[in-house]
Design a protein around this motif. Structure first.
Motif, PDB file in Angstrom:
ATOM      1  N   GLU A   1      -7.342  -3.473   1.303  1.00  8.42           N
ATOM      2  CA  GLU A   1      -5.893  -3.375   1.178  1.00  8.42           C
ATOM      3  C   GLU A   1      -5.195  -3.374   2.542  1.00  8.42           C
ATOM      4  O   GLU A   1      -3.979  -3.411   2.614  1.00  8.42           O
ATOM      5  N   ASN A   2      -5.987  -3.352   3.623  1.00  8.47           N
ATOM      6  CA  ASN A   2      -5.391  -3.454   4.949  1.00  8.47           C
ATOM      7  C   ASN A   2      -5.390  -4.881   5.478  1.00  8.47           C
ATOM      8  O   ASN A   2      -5.106  -5.121   6.640  1.00  8.47           O
TER       9      ASN A   2
ATOM     10  N   ASN B   1       0.853  -1.183   0.000  1.00  6.49           N
ATOM     11  CA  ASN B   1       0.000   0.000   0.000  1.00  6.49           C
ATOM     12  C   ASN B   1       0.895   1.241   0.000  1.00  6.49           C
ATOM     13  O   ASN B   1       1.439   1.594   1.040  1.00  6.49           O
ATOM     14  N   ASN B   2       1.100   1.859  -1.126  1.00  6.38           N
ATOM     15  CA  ASN B   2       1.843   3.126  -1.203  1.00  6.38           C
ATOM     16  C   ASN B   2       3.355   3.035  -1.048  1.00  6.38           C
ATOM     17  O   ASN B   2       4.047   4.013  -1.272  1.00  6.38           O
TER      18      ASN B   2
HETATM   19  C1  LIG Z   1      -3.445   2.180   2.391  1.00  3.58           C
HETATM   20  O1  LIG Z   1      -3.769   3.277   1.538  1.00  3.58           O
HETATM   21  C2  LIG Z   1      -5.040   3.807   1.787  1.00  3.58           C
HETATM   22  C3  LIG Z   1      -5.279   4.916   0.779  1.00  3.58           C
HETATM   23  O2  LIG Z   1      -4.100   5.314   0.184  1.00  3.58           O
HETATM   24  C4  LIG Z   1      -5.095   4.358   3.228  1.00  3.58           C
HETATM   25  O3  LIG Z   1      -6.393   4.859   3.486  1.00  3.58           O
HETATM   26  C5  LIG Z   1      -4.800   3.219   4.179  1.00  3.58           C
HETATM   27  O4  LIG Z   1      -4.761   3.680   5.512  1.00  3.58           O
HETATM   28  C6  LIG Z   1      -3.475   2.579   3.847  1.00  3.58           C
HETATM   29  N1  LIG Z   1      -3.261   1.452   4.668  1.00  3.58           N
HETATM   30  C7  LIG Z   1      -2.143   1.247   5.315  1.00  3.58           C
HETATM   31  C8  LIG Z   1      -2.043  -0.021   6.098  1.00  3.58           C
HETATM   32  O5  LIG Z   1      -1.203   1.999   5.257  1.00  3.58           O
END
Ligand SMILES: *[C@@H]1O[C@H](CO)[C@@H](O)[C@H](O)[C@H]1NC(C)=O
Ligand SMILES: *[C@@H]1O[C@H](CO)[C@@H](O)[C@H](O)[C@H]1NC(C)=O
Ligand SMILES: *[C@@H]1O[C@H](CO)[C@@H](O)[C@H](O)[C@H]1NC(C)=O
Ligand SMILES: *[C@@H]1O[C@H](CO)[C@@H](O)[C@H](O)[C@H]1NC(C)=O
Ligand SMILES: *[C@@H]1O[C@H](CO)[C@@H](O)[C@H](O)[C@H]1NC(C)=O
Ligand SMILES: *[C@@H]1O[C@H](CO)[C@@H](O)[C@H](O)[C@H]1NC(C)=O
Ligand SMILES: *[C@@H]1O[C@H](CO)[C@@H](O)[C@H](O)[C@H]1NC(C)=O
Ligand SMILES: *[C@@H]1O[C@H](CO)[C@@H](O)[C@H](O)[C@H]1NC(C)=O
Ligand SMILES: *[C@@H]1O[C@H](CO)[C@@H](O)[C@H](O)[C@H]1NC(C)=O
Length: 863
Positions: A213-214, A162-163
């Motif tokens: 995605e979490n 994620n990112n």
């Molecule tokens: C993953 O990305 C989403 C949106 O970019 C965000 O809301 C979420 O908190 C992120 N999850 C983690 C585990 O970093």
């Protein structure tokens, strides 16, 4: 996800994966940790000096002694971390990734595998915690049938990146311990395959956690239901492997099915072509339109205290089912109704094309231990729905553990300890056991040694106590003698009648011979009736007991599938039994003993079904079960119409009297190669011991070879049960089929027959089917054979070891360990019973005395 791969599959990728894969990974790494860049089934990169590894301390090592069944790549090297955390960093695009960790717990540079405890985390997820690969491998081995440790396995996770554009994998040894890894694989997967797919049903709750995605996932099971193993390279591009489901399914008689006409699998917008390979949809297990009242059930052990996602794959492959409402069934997960009226045609918009459904269920942790519990998946026709066919089916199944608070780690599995029997001081074992340790070799040696010790102890006691005390130790059923010989249905012959019938026991009338005495062909009632006359040796104590037992049981039993006893004679101290004459002799005679014309395959199947019915009747026909105890191909006789009849009840026993008790404790008797290893070890006889022996007979029928071949074969071929098991697991049964019938057998039929035979010889009795399930399974195999013959799709397909269009079943993925207690028992028995101690066997006269009055091929202990 635990997978056991054999290196053999390299050969098969050549045939299978030339077509473009439906999915092409955007990120793909395959590391041979601690080793060199090399190619086996795929190209493996070294991790040495790579950009992926941190500067923290680690070293590489090779296992001190690699089991030859363990593939060289990536298991012949490991990276070891014994000081601090160590991180691999992989540059990847955002999105979900498979993370596969390859483990082979062995001794690395004096680091014993049982000393290794460590944790693994990745991008904030705790994947493994204080994890022992050694305990995990041992658990897998026992859960896979009581064998010694499965040497290697794969843990498979899905991490959503994620990112961060990187995937980190961190190994942290527990205090005073060390971590190791043999291989790491990272493969991207389609965004919406598991994480963003729409409909999920919650079982036992109205709503629940959302897979986003979490969420991290761990694949626990991925099964090609009713079909064969599918190798990673035959997957849709994500290198998933799909296992057979047969060790999880109950009852085993449930049918595995492949479509006869091989209709192509057509993917849809909702089920894109990367979802699962065609082979998954092309095979299924169905309840078989028999409207029997049972649940088709899979039992899948999982860690408790987690949510699980189950993905069920369906596709209609039965031509008769054509429309909505034809087959409506219920699906239960952990005894809760997940789906009351499942209708695959409804789900697939009336087409019956591939479709999947997701369910989420929480597995409660009742005692706070996180221990493994069985996840139950069951299905049954819906009796309320007025559907045309009372059936239910499933094609594929995936089970994922879902992360909670970033955690996926469960406790290490507990091993159920089976302590070796105590060693009495009087028994010396030094050199006597060695030959067997070396026969089997390596890792199995120790286990075998313990087993051998146990055996000697067992024998020793027996012999010391002497024959007479044996029956005191195991209180005996009242023998028929106690109640007087029956006269109503069983005729009493005079010695004169018998002598007249056999021309004074003329040698020319002899049709059989054994340690027990002779069998003659005779004519009674003014030569109008042909009979078989068995004359037991008068001097034999053993014989006397068997004589009584046989009369006792047979005079009370009448069944078309049991040999009929006409009468007996006990004049002049003779022990003579008179039976119906079976003109075609023993089953074995027609398999390999004589130069008879070979039995066609369908007739073999019918004979097997008949014999199975006979045994089923024995087990259930009277108010107490009767356990035959000496099921073998020479005790299955064939009459003039080739109807099979079970014979020789001399060793039979009544089953347990009390409800809820499933065994009787008794001295071990039976025949080499057919004897149930569990019974042999525990001395507890159950009807499942007959099931085991019958399974060996099934392999004998298939392969037409003796159950033990003493000389001139590699170890794994000596014992037919072991050899059949190995070949079933490897998908190579077609290679050991009797050559004379190999072009008669339909591949589907062989698959089913093999499955039934293999289930009968499972190590644990309770995992074996009951005889009625065996009957159903064999009947279904016969149906498959008939169906294939009707469509003309049989002849020649097995020739040259190729499976025609079913080639992919050949993927020989699953390793059952090379040492099983069956082969151990056989090896030991072998050493005991053969007088040629060429291998330097046990010194048989020291501890063992072979009763002289026992039939040579019947192996008896303690009497
Ligand atoms: C993953 O990305 C989403 C949106 O970019 C965000 O809301 C979420 O908190 C992120 N999850 C983690 C585990 O970093
Ligand atoms: C899979 O489906 C996609 C989209 O329908 C198609 O473009 C692709 O050719 C298919 N791949 C294979 C191997 O069938
Ligand atoms: C780690 O293992 C190496 C090689 O066996 C050894 O030399 C070293 O002392 C070990 N370190 C610790 C902290 O155990
Ligand atoms: C680990 O294995 C070794 C060798 O097999 C054995 O000597 C040792 O006792 C085992 N240790 C534990 C804690 O089980
Ligand atoms: C992975 O490790 C690298 C280097 O230590 C670090 O820069 C990066 O932020 C880490 N990524 C994640 C997702 O933790
Ligand atoms: C790890 O597990 C082992 C065996 O289950 C246990 O003896 C040990 O205390 C555990 N260590 C930690 C840090 O939890
Ligand atoms: C199922 O059984 C019914 C009744 O026995 C029969 O009419 C039907 O043809 C069977 N269907 C299949 C698919 O065998
Ligand atoms: C489901 O029911 C069976 C039979 O009643 C029982 O043995 C089993 O433990 C149940 N399973 C669960 C997960 O509750
Ligand atoms: C099938 O399983 C369900 C759920 O556990 C149970 O209610 C039902 O009685 C079972 N049916 C049979 C025939 O065992």
């Amino acid at each position: 996800m635990y997978t056991f791969l054999l290196p053999l599959f390299y050969f098969f990728i050549l045939f299978s994966t030339t077509a473009a894969q439906p999915y092409k990974p955007t990120d793909y790494f395959l590391l041979n940790c601690g080793g060199a860049t090399t190619t086996s089934d795929r190209k493996w990169d070294t991790d040495e000096n790579s950009k992926f590894i941190s500067s923290a301390t680690s070293f590489t090592s090779t296992p001190n002694n690699r089991d030859p069944s363990v593939p060289e790549i990536p298991y012949s090297t490991a990276r070891i971390f014994n000081t601090s955390s160590f991180t691999y960093t992989f540059p990847v695009a955002n999105g979900p990734k498979y993370l596969r960790l390859y483990f082979y717990p062995a001794t690395y540079s004096n680091h014993n595998a049982n000393q290794s405890f460590f944790s693994v985390s990745s991008n904030g997820y705790s994947l493994l915690s204080n994890f022992s690969a050694f305990l995990t491998a041992s658990y897998l081995a026992t859960s896979l049938g009581g064998n010694p440790p499965v040497p290697h396995f794969i843990k498979e996770f899905i991490i959503y990146v994620n990112n961060t554009q990187s995937l980190n994998v961190t190994f942290t040894p527990s205090p005073n311990s060390y971590a190791f890894i043999n291989g790491i694989e990272i493969v991207s997967l389609p965004e919406n395959l598991y994480h963003k797919s729409t409909s999920v049903k919650y079982v036992g709750q109205h709503s629940g956690l959302v897979i986003s995605e979490n969420t991290g996932l761990e694949n626990i099971y991925r099964l090609n239901v009713g079909g064969g193993q599918i190798s990673p390279t035959a997957d849709t591009g994500m290198y998933r492997s799909w296992d057979q489901d047969d060790r999880y399914v109950f009852p085993v008689s449930a049918m595995g099915l492949t479509p006869v006409n091989n209709t192509p699998i057509v993917y849809t917008a909702n089920t894109p072509n990367y979802t699962a390979p065609e082979l998954v949809y092309a095979t299924q297990r169905s309840m078989g339109n028999l409207s029997r009242h049972y649940n088709l059930t899979w039992l899948l052990p999982v860690d408790s205290g987690f949510y699980y996602k189950l993905r069920l794959h369906f596709c209609n492959i039965i031509p008769q089912y054509t429309k909505q409402g034809a087959v409506v069934f219920s699906i239960f997960i952990n005894n809760q109704t997940a789906e009351d009226q499942a209708d695959v045609f409804y789900w697939s918009g009336g087409t019956g094309l591939p479709v999947f459904q997701d369910y989420v269920v929480f597995v409660y942790d009742f005692d706070g231990s996180g221990r493994k519990q069985d996840l139950w998946l069951a299905m049954a026709p819906n009796s309320k729905a007025a559907d045309e066919y009372g059936d239910a089916f499933l094609n594929g199944l995936e089970v994922f553990k879902i992360s909670m608070g970033g955690n996926l780690a469960g406790p290490n599995p507990e091993l159920s300890p089976t302590p070796p029997p105590p060693l009495p001081p009087s028994v010396k074992v030094n050199k006597k056991t060695l030959p067997y340790a070396t026969i089997i070799g390596g890792a199995g040696g120790v286990l075998l040694l313990l087993f051998a010790l146990g055996f000697i102890v067992f024998w020793h006691r027996r012999v010391k106590q002497g024959g007479a005390t044996d029956e005191k130790q195991y209180p005996k059923e009242p023998t028929p003698k106690d109640s007087g010989l029956p006269s109503d249905r069983c005729r009493r012959f005079t010695i004169k009648e018998v002598k007249d019938a056999t021309g004074e026991f003329d040698e020319n009338c002899v049709i059989g011979k054994g340690g027990f005495g002779m069998v003659y062909k005779g004519y009674i009632d003014n030569s109008t009736t042909v009979v078989a006359i068995k004359r037991l040796k008068a001097t034999s104590n053993q014989g006397s007991h068997e004589f009584q037992t046989e009369i006792g049981f047979l005079s009370k039993l009448r069944h078309v599938q049991l040999v009929s006893l006409i009468g007996y004679c006990e004049d002049d101290g003779e022990m003579i039994l008179v039976y119906d004459y079976m003109s075609h002799g023993t089953l074995q005679d027609h398999l390999y003993k004589r130069n008879n014309a070979h039995l066609p395959w369908k007739l073999r199947l019918e004979i097997c079904i008949g014999a199975a019915r006979g045994l089923h009747y024995l087990h259930t026909g009277a108010n107490r079960a009767i356990i035959h105890r000496d099921v073998k191909s020479t005790n299955i006789l064939l009459d003039e119409n080739w109807v099979a009849k079970v014979a020789d009840f001399g060793l039979s026993r009544l089953g347990p009297k009390e409800k809820g008790v499933d065994h009787v404790s008794t001295a071990v008797k039976g025949t080499l190669g057919y004897m149930d290893p569990e019974y042999y070890r525990m001395q507890q006889l159950t009807d499942k011991s007959d099931v085991y022996s019958f399974g060996v007979v099934l392999f004998e029928v298939l392969c037409a070879r003796p159950v033990i071949i003493h000389r001139g074969l590699p170890d794994e071929e000596v014992n037919l049960a072991e050899w059949g098991r190995v070949n079933y697991r490897n998908g190579t049964l077609n290679e050991i089929v009797d050559k004379r019938i190999s072009d008669e057998i339909a591949p589907n039929c062989l698959l089913k027959f093999g499955e039934v035979a293999n289930s009968c010889i499972r190590m644990k009795g309770r995992k074996r089917p009951k005889m009625d399930e065996v009957v159903w399974g064999l009947e279904f195999a016969l149906q498959l054979q008939q169906a294939a013959e009707k469509t003309g799709g049989v002849v020649g397909e097995l020739k040259g070891g190729a499976w025609g269009s079913d080639q992919d079943f050949l993927y020989p993925m699953q390793v059952e360990t090379t040492i099983s207690s069956a082969s151990t028992a056989a090896a030991i028995q072998h050493g005991l019973s053969s007088n040629d101690s060429s291998g330097g066997g046990f010194e048989s006269d020291t501890y063992f005395t072979q009763p002289s009055d026992v039939s040579k091929d019947t192996y008896t202990v303690g009497r």
